[in-house]
Design a protein around this motif. Sequence first.
Motif, short mmCIF file in Angstrom:
data_model
loop_
_atom_site.label_atom_id
_atom_site.label_comp_id
_atom_site.label_asym_id
_atom_site.label_seq_id
_atom_site.Cartn_x
_atom_site.Cartn_y
_atom_site.Cartn_z
N GLY A 194 0.95 -0.98 0.12
CA GLY A 194 0.09 0.10 0.11
C GLY A 194 0.80 1.29 0.23
O GLY A 194 2.07 1.22 0.40
N THR A 195 0.46 2.49 -0.37
CA THR A 195 1.18 3.62 -0.28
C THR A 195 1.47 4.09 1.00
O THR A 195 2.75 4.33 1.25
N ASN A 196 0.63 4.11 1.89
CA ASN A 196 0.67 4.45 3.27
C ASN A 196 0.55 3.32 4.42
O ASN A 196 -0.54 2.77 3.91
N GLY A 197 1.17 3.18 5.51
CA GLY A 197 0.63 2.51 6.55
C GLY A 197 1.35 1.30 6.56
O GLY A 197 1.23 0.43 7.75
N LYS A 198 2.28 0.98 5.77
CA LYS A 198 3.04 -0.41 5.69
C LYS A 198 3.72 -0.66 7.07
O LYS A 198 3.65 -1.43 7.52
N THR A 199 4.70 0.30 7.38
CA THR A 199 5.39 0.29 8.69
C THR A 199 4.48 -0.01 9.95
O THR A 199 4.87 -1.12 10.69
N THR A 200 3.61 0.82 10.16
CA THR A 200 2.88 0.67 11.26
C THR A 200 1.91 -0.43 11.30
O THR A 200 2.03 -1.15 12.25
N THR A 201 1.53 -1.01 10.15
CA THR A 201 0.76 -2.08 9.93
C THR A 201 1.61 -3.23 10.42
O THR A 201 1.12 -4.09 11.06
N THR A 202 2.76 -3.48 9.82
CA THR A 202 3.76 -4.50 10.28
C THR A 202 4.14 -4.52 11.56
O THR A 202 4.08 -5.70 12.16
N PHE A 203 4.30 -3.50 12.14
CA PHE A 203 4.65 -3.22 13.73
C PHE A 203 3.54 -3.88 14.55
O PHE A 203 3.59 -4.47 15.50
N LEU A 204 2.35 -3.43 14.30
CA LEU A 204 1.09 -3.95 14.90
C LEU A 204 1.04 -5.36 14.73
O LEU A 204 0.53 -6.03 15.81
N ILE A 205 1.04 -5.84 13.71
CA ILE A 205 0.91 -7.35 13.35
C ILE A 205 2.08 -8.24 14.18
O ILE A 205 1.75 -9.11 14.88
N ASP A 206 3.21 -7.69 14.13
CA ASP A 206 4.25 -8.26 14.83
C ASP A 206 4.06 -8.21 16.54
O ASP A 206 4.17 -9.25 16.91
N ASN A 207 3.53 -7.16 16.85
CA ASN A 207 3.36 -7.12 18.19
C ASN A 207 2.16 -8.19 18.68
O ASN A 207 2.16 -8.73 19.85
N LEU A 208 1.08 -8.00 17.96
CA LEU A 208 -0.02 -8.90 18.27
C LEU A 208 0.25 -10.42 18.38
O LEU A 208 -0.01 -11.27 19.07
N LEU A 209 1.04 -10.81 17.27
CA LEU A 209 1.48 -12.20 17.04
C LEU A 209 2.34 -12.80 18.37
O LEU A 209 2.17 -13.61 18.87
N ARG A 210 3.45 -11.64 18.66
CA ARG A 210 4.30 -12.13 19.49
C ARG A 210 3.84 -12.19 21.01
O ARG A 210 4.03 -12.87 21.68
#
Length: 507
Positions: A110-126
């Motif tokens: 996506g154009t915007n939001g990739k970094t924040t979204t990956t960080f949130l996914i990472d945190n939820l899974l871990r």
Amino acid sequence: MLLAELVSVLAPLQLSGSLQKQITGIVYDSRLVEPGNLFIAVPGFVHDGHDFIAEAAVRGAVAAIISREVLVPEQLTSISVTDSRRAMGVVADLYFGHPSRKLRVIGVTGTNGKTTTTFLIDNLLRMAGHQAGIVGTVHVRAGELRLEAVRTTPEALDLQRWLASMVEADVSHAILEVSSHALALDRVVGCEFDIAVFTNFTQDHLDWHGDMQNYLAAKARLFSGLSSGSKRNKLAIINLDDPVAPLLVRESKVPVITYGIKQAADIRAAEISLTPRGSRFKILQAGKLRGVTSVPTPGYFSVYNALAAIAVASFEGVTWASICDILPESAPVPGRFEPVRAGQPFDIIIDYAHTPDGLENILRTTRDFTSGRVIVVFGCGGDRDRSKRPLMGEVASKLADTVIITTDNPRSEDPRQIVGDILQGIMKSCEVIVDLDRASAIRRAVALAAPGDAVLIAGKGHETYQVFADSIIHFDDKEVAQQAVEVIRNEGMDSRRNSSFDRWGNS
């Protein structure tokens, strides 16, 4: 591994030399060649690997993959292919043992939001007990190994090496930011994704893609390619509120889950409450309330990022109760609407926004929570999409009270030309200051701010460098802003010694 085995996954146009050579490693940078290596000659933006085959041979390479006619030293086996960059991904996948097949691989584009979204996914899974690794704009992490990122999505060889490191570190989930460049340049060839996530689509990178249609086509490749490979239980997760969502849904030949705020998506946020300290909302799934949660970043864009991460986590088995508990404790993402708190009586916010839409999102959010003036400092990157510069100028002048235009990463371009492009879009409804020294521009913004104001420093976010035509220097927006506050505080202390006046209104 024998060269013959590596060549078996290619469709060579021509072969010259023995294939019965033991390959000790694969490289595409001739400076890194070691004896026994396979050298892949990849055409680059600045240099072409074909021009360095002789150097690779001197350093001990035993074979080379090429994609154009070139003189290859006779001691090297020559493998000619149609596209050496694509071949690199295929060969690297085999050499490292098909690592993506041993992981749950989640790609976010996506154009915007990739970094924040990956960080949130990472945190939820871990936090839910999974072992997750991450590859993105800020850093790359596999187990205990962490390095600063060079680009959003690494070259195919480097990506496969990182995925192999994750397998070795017993990581279960690899979370990747997937840029349009990576898709167009085949950096993710050889990587089989389980989940593809789409955040949004707005103007950027037209210097590379040429037009929005080509840009979108590059993004769509992540979704059209999901159905290939041997893995099962795949999913596309798409922002239904974005106008291009129907096209991506059609491109996805696997099950699709949609998310959004406005449309009747599978996962929706409702009763959204935005405050300066974050965003709180109800999660609805198939119309059913699944819980109430929040993220520690304000703005509707933050809610969208959270919804994308929620969709991934729920599909991966994280309970709704856990999702609601974990999200509010998410750590701030470096340089993404990141506050600078140095004791000043006004807000300072650092953000990576470098597109018209990204800048508009953070300016509107800042405006919503600011009682005083909004002062924005930004520039545009050199050797990048020129057409977005006046658009960013227009957005800034419409939504800020004071616009300070400065340098970003000018690279080989004249900073004055970049500023001139931005000025073409500036409206006459605000104060405009041009200061080509970014540090000076930030200091000026902080000096102009009064209690209740907000200073937004946009464009570079987490970056700790600035790129010029002939040098790369250390530069950290947050660091400079903190120093500027400290200078003014010291000046205020000096003034109080001589009078009872403090320029921030304290006595």
